[in-house]
Design a protein around this motif. Sequence first.
Motif, PDB file in Angstrom:
ATOM      1  N   ALA A   1      28.983  32.045  35.905  1.00 50.50           N
ATOM      2  CA  ALA A   1      28.933  31.824  37.347  1.00 50.50           C
ATOM      3  C   ALA A   1      27.501  31.965  37.849  1.00 50.50           C
ATOM      4  CB  ALA A   1      29.854  32.808  38.058  1.00 50.50           C
TER       5      ALA A   1
ATOM      6  N   TYR B   1      25.277  29.099  39.693  1.00 49.60           N
ATOM      7  CA  TYR B   1      24.600  29.328  40.974  1.00 49.60           C
ATOM      8  C   TYR B   1      23.109  28.991  40.853  1.00 49.60           C
ATOM      9  CZ  TYR B   1      22.818  31.762  45.070  1.00 49.60           C
ATOM     10  OH  TYR B   1      22.178  32.060  46.242  1.00 49.60           O
TER      11      TYR B   1
ATOM     12  N   TYR C   1      34.906  30.278  41.757  1.00 47.26           N
ATOM     13  CA  TYR C   1      34.669  31.603  41.186  1.00 47.26           C
ATOM     14  C   TYR C   1      34.706  32.680  42.271  1.00 47.26           C
ATOM     15  CZ  TYR C   1      31.972  35.489  39.229  1.00 47.26           C
ATOM     16  OH  TYR C   1      31.541  36.738  38.831  1.00 47.26           O
TER      17      TYR C   1
ATOM     18  N   ARG D   1      35.534  44.143  48.341  1.00 43.94           N
ATOM     19  CA  ARG D   1      34.097  44.039  48.035  1.00 43.94           C
ATOM     20  C   ARG D   1      33.683  42.595  47.840  1.00 43.94           C
ATOM     21  NH1 ARG D   1      32.619  48.489  43.601  1.00 43.94           N
ATOM     22  NH2 ARG D   1      30.565  48.398  44.528  1.00 43.94           N
ATOM     23  N   SER D   2      34.612  41.777  47.323  1.00 39.73           N
ATOM     24  CA  SER D   2      34.234  40.409  46.958  1.00 39.73           C
ATOM     25  C   SER D   2      34.290  39.438  48.149  1.00 39.73           C
ATOM     26  CB  SER D   2      35.151  39.908  45.848  1.00 39.73           C
ATOM     27  OG  SER D   2      36.493  40.108  46.195  1.00 39.73           O
TER      28      SER D   2
ATOM     29  N   TYR E   1      31.241  37.501  49.678  1.00 41.28           N
ATOM     30  CA  TYR E   1      30.481  36.588  48.817  1.00 41.28           C
ATOM     31  C   TYR E   1      31.127  35.216  48.674  1.00 41.28           C
ATOM     32  CZ  TYR E   1      28.068  40.852  47.645  1.00 41.28           C
ATOM     33  OH  TYR E   1      27.347  42.011  47.730  1.00 41.28           O
TER      34      TYR E   1
ATOM     35  N   MET F   1      36.263  28.062  35.912  1.00 40.00           N
ATOM     36  CA  MET F   1      35.812  28.860  37.058  1.00 40.00           C
ATOM     37  C   MET F   1      34.311  29.164  37.017  1.00 40.00           C
ATOM     38  SD  MET F   1      38.164  30.149  39.256  1.00 40.00           S
ATOM     39  CE  MET F   1      39.925  30.215  39.409  1.00 40.00           C
ATOM     40  N   GLY F   2      33.821  29.513  35.802  1.00 40.85           N
ATOM     41  CA  GLY F   2      32.415  29.875  35.674  1.00 40.85           C
ATOM     42  C   GLY F   2      31.494  28.723  36.048  1.00 40.85           C
TER      43      GLY F   2
ATOM     44  N   TYR G   1      31.049  27.478  41.366  1.00 41.53           N
ATOM     45  CA  TYR G   1      30.729  28.713  42.092  1.00 41.53           C
ATOM     46  C   TYR G   1      31.711  28.997  43.223  1.00 41.53           C
ATOM     47  CZ  TYR G   1      27.848  32.404  44.023  1.00 41.53           C
ATOM     48  OH  TYR G   1      27.393  33.615  44.477  1.00 41.53           O
TER      49      TYR G   1
ATOM     50  N   ARG H   1      40.399  42.334  36.031  1.00 44.53           N
ATOM     51  CA  ARG H   1      39.080  42.948  36.080  1.00 44.53           C
ATOM     52  C   ARG H   1      38.806  43.607  34.741  1.00 44.53           C
ATOM     53  NH1 ARG H   1      36.389  46.715  40.138  1.00 44.53           N
ATOM     54  NH2 ARG H   1      37.695  45.964  41.790  1.00 44.53           N
TER      55      ARG H   1
ATOM     56  N   ILE I   1      25.999  37.860  38.873  1.00 41.15           N
ATOM     57  CA  ILE I   1      26.771  37.810  40.120  1.00 41.15           C
ATOM     58  C   ILE I   1      28.214  38.213  39.831  1.00 41.15           C
ATOM     59  CG2 ILE I   1      27.624  36.309  41.971  1.00 41.15           C
ATOM     60  CD1 ILE I   1      25.118  34.578  41.557  1.00 41.15           C
ATOM     61  N   SER I   2      28.654  39.301  40.452  1.00 43.52           N
ATOM     62  CA  SER I   2      30.013  39.788  40.240  1.00 43.52           C
ATOM     63  C   SER I   2      30.550  40.319  41.568  1.00 43.52           C
ATOM     64  CB  SER I   2      29.992  40.881  39.173  1.00 43.52           C
ATOM     65  OG  SER I   2      31.272  41.418  39.024  1.00 43.52           O
ATOM     66  N   PRO I   3      31.147  39.427  42.380  1.00 48.11           N
ATOM     67  CA  PRO I   3      31.581  39.843  43.719  1.00 48.11           C
ATOM     68  C   PRO I   3      32.525  41.050  43.694  1.00 48.11           C
ATOM     69  CG  PRO I   3      31.767  37.465  43.488  1.00 48.11           C
ATOM     70  CD  PRO I   3      31.437  38.014  42.135  1.00 48.11           C
ATOM     71  N   ILE I   4      33.357  41.158  42.657  1.00 53.32           N
ATOM     72  CA  ILE I   4      34.336  42.248  42.597  1.00 53.32           C
ATOM     73  C   ILE I   4      33.640  43.612  42.466  1.00 53.32           C
ATOM     74  CG2 ILE I   4      34.857  42.425  40.112  1.00 53.32           C
ATOM     75  CD1 ILE I   4      37.875  42.056  41.023  1.00 53.32           C
ATOM     76  N   ASP I   5      32.407  43.614  41.930  1.00 56.16           N
ATOM     77  CA  ASP I   5      31.634  44.852  41.852  1.00 56.16           C
ATOM     78  C   ASP I   5      30.618  44.946  42.987  1.00 56.16           C
ATOM     79  OD1 ASP I   5      32.805  45.683  39.371  1.00 56.16           O
ATOM     80  OD2 ASP I   5      31.656  44.096  38.407  1.00 56.16           O
ATOM     81  N   GLY I   6      30.712  44.029  43.941  1.00 55.24           N
ATOM     82  CA  GLY I   6      29.802  44.043  45.086  1.00 55.24           C
ATOM     83  C   GLY I   6      28.408  43.543  44.751  1.00 55.24           C
ATOM     84  N   ILE I   7      28.260  42.758  43.678  1.00 52.07           N
ATOM     85  CA  ILE I   7      26.935  42.214  43.328  1.00 52.07           C
ATOM     86  C   ILE I   7      26.896  40.721  43.649  1.00 52.07           C
ATOM     87  CG2 ILE I   7      25.214  41.881  41.497  1.00 52.07           C
ATOM     88  CD1 ILE I   7      26.549  44.250  40.044  1.00 52.07           C
ATOM     89  N   GLY I   8      26.093  40.361  44.626  1.00 53.77           N
ATOM     90  CA  GLY I   8      25.924  38.968  45.002  1.00 53.77           C
ATOM     91  C   GLY I   8      24.521  38.516  44.649  1.00 53.77           C
ATOM     92  N   PRO I   9      24.165  37.257  44.946  1.00 51.76           N
ATOM     93  CA  PRO I   9      22.830  36.746  44.609  1.00 51.76           C
ATOM     94  C   PRO I   9      21.694  37.587  45.212  1.00 51.76           C
ATOM     95  CG  PRO I   9      24.257  34.974  45.364  1.00 51.76           C
ATOM     96  CD  PRO I   9      25.011  36.238  45.577  1.00 51.76           C
ATOM     97  N   GLU I  10      21.955  38.209  46.382  1.00 47.10           N
ATOM     98  CA  GLU I  10      20.888  38.976  47.046  1.00 47.10           C
ATOM     99  C   GLU I  10      20.524  40.232  46.263  1.00 47.10           C
ATOM    100  OE1 GLU I  10      23.918  38.554  48.857  1.00 47.10           O
ATOM    101  OE2 GLU I  10      23.248  36.516  49.290  1.00 47.10           O
ATOM    102  N   GLN I  11      21.448  40.748  45.460  1.00 46.31           N
ATOM    103  CA  GLN I  11      21.172  41.980  44.712  1.00 46.31           C
ATOM    104  C   GLN I  11      20.372  41.713  43.433  1.00 46.31           C
ATOM    105  OE1 GLN I  11      24.343  41.743  46.298  1.00 46.31           O
ATOM    106  NE2 GLN I  11      23.488  43.156  47.787  1.00 46.31           N
TER     107      GLN I  11
ATOM    108  N   GLU J   1      30.979  36.132  34.400  1.00 49.77           N
ATOM    109  CA  GLU J   1      29.947  36.449  35.391  1.00 49.77           C
ATOM    110  C   GLU J   1      28.647  35.727  35.047  1.00 49.77           C
ATOM    111  OE1 GLU J   1      31.659  38.888  33.820  1.00 49.77           O
ATOM    112  OE2 GLU J   1      32.974  39.588  35.430  1.00 49.77           O
TER     113      GLU J   1
ATOM    114  N   THR K   1      37.796  35.296  42.675  1.00 42.96           N
ATOM    115  CA  THR K   1      37.563  36.734  42.517  1.00 42.96           C
ATOM    116  C   THR K   1      38.259  37.525  43.626  1.00 42.96           C
ATOM    117  OG1 THR K   1      35.430  36.157  41.601  1.00 42.96           O
ATOM    118  CG2 THR K   1      35.743  38.440  42.162  1.00 42.96           C
TER     119      THR K   1
ATOM    120  N   GLU L   1      41.006  40.530  43.204  1.00 39.50           N
ATOM    121  CA  GLU L   1      40.840  41.859  43.815  1.00 39.50           C
ATOM    122  C   GLU L   1      42.018  42.173  44.738  1.00 39.50           C
ATOM    123  OE1 GLU L   1      37.110  42.502  45.875  1.00 39.50           O
ATOM    124  OE2 GLU L   1      37.492  44.651  46.024  1.00 39.50           O
TER     125      GLU L   1
END
Lengths: 268, 199
Positions: free
Chosen positions: B150, B154, A90, A238-239, A242, A83-84, A87, A12, B110-120, B147, A94, A98
């Motif tokens: 990715a 998407y 990715y 958190r991940s 998704y 990975m990028g 989807y 991270r 989009i960064s799932p590890i920070d809780g940010i998905g497409p909906e945000q 990020e 992730t 985590e």
Amino acid sequence: MPLYRDEAVVLRTHKLGEADRIITLLSRRHGRLRAVARGVRRTTSRWGSRLEPFAHVDLQLAEGRSLDTITQAETLTPFGAGMGGDYQCYTAGTVMLETAERLVTEDKEPAVQQFLLLVGGLRAMTGGERQPGHVLDSYLLRSLAVAGYAPTFLHCAGCGLEGPHRYFNHAAGGVLCVTCRVPGSASPAPATILMMSALLTGDWNEVERLSTTEPRAEREATGIVSAYLSWHLERGLRSLPYVDRARREATPVGALLEDRFPVIPADG
Amino acid sequence: MYEGVVQDLIDELGRLPGVGPKGAQRIAFHLLAADPTDVRRLAEALVEVTVKVKFCKTCFNVSSEDHCRICRDPRRDPSVLCLVEEYKDVVAIERTREFRGRYHVLGGAISPIDGIGPEQLHIRELMVRLADGAVTEVILATDPNLEGEATATYLTRMLKPLGLRVTRLASGLPVGGDLEYADEVTLGRAFAGRRSADD
């Protein structure tokens, strides 16, 4: 500032100041590490993509008072490169990062098995031969097993009686027989238990067979694995919500990598 | 510790990014010694920013009106849309003077590890914006990091079925850099995106 060298996977990154980042790593000899990479966010940075999440790198670090500083980095495997562009990989990858960060709780305490498992998991993920969802679930079960939370799928978690058994309970740590069954236990389909057992042991032929013949068992196994993980980590990842789990034909990221790094003939 | 308002000012300045306790003290004493009209102008600018600045209803760029300067400008090409993560990226691209189309600010990556998905992100608003068919090309100008890549992947998956031309900013070697210091991924991309020299 004493220097040391280690091999690590980037888990991270956090922004720090103008152009720096704090990089969280899982290393082979020093376990989880947090180190500063100076100037990494500048476009002219000499680090480039070497310190992006998923990168498997050979590092030189300088010990600091609170955080160590990364002084050199060489890529060993560019897991992040493909990975990028994928989807599903990715989002699933992730979750692996985590999970590794959460299961290795102490900084600078060696966690070789977790490190090797993560590198192997990322290699399987980018190899493209397996479904990203299967690799993820298998990794989650195995990393929990390495951390000491191995679920049992054959013997009863209460009395040790050999199964197969019908009930599954997170708190008990696996399947339960009729006598040991506690209220609130799930009663998954027999194929689901077989699926989870195959994911834990890495019996990929069985995983493939069950996922084509019993798609419901696959979904149920995913749900149980996620719940089992969340229960042992005390709070959810958190991940995890998704993850894109649509089933697909094998599209190897390895092949994607070849697309991006074409072999150019010497004569031009 | 200083008395009342002076300490309050130091505390507030100390909350700004990149300003430490010493720096905050230095700025506070500079303001105390400066011409009061200059200081008042700064204070007014700060208040105005909180009152006047809003986000463009079309592209989510910062704006002082309902629609930003770029969305209001009839000379901008409405058929090309550039997707960026932050409004800071709009300024960076505008500085190149190369792009004459319009923008859409996603509000992150989009960064799932920070809780940010497409909906945000402002992706739903983007799809509504594309529904009228005026846009023919979408340029994905998300950051060239994991990020950003990715997010671009998407979005490509979402936009391709609409029959649009979807392009991604090129990535490769930075101008003024040394080849030997380029990392494997960047150099690999530079190879993959190489151009014929006689174009």
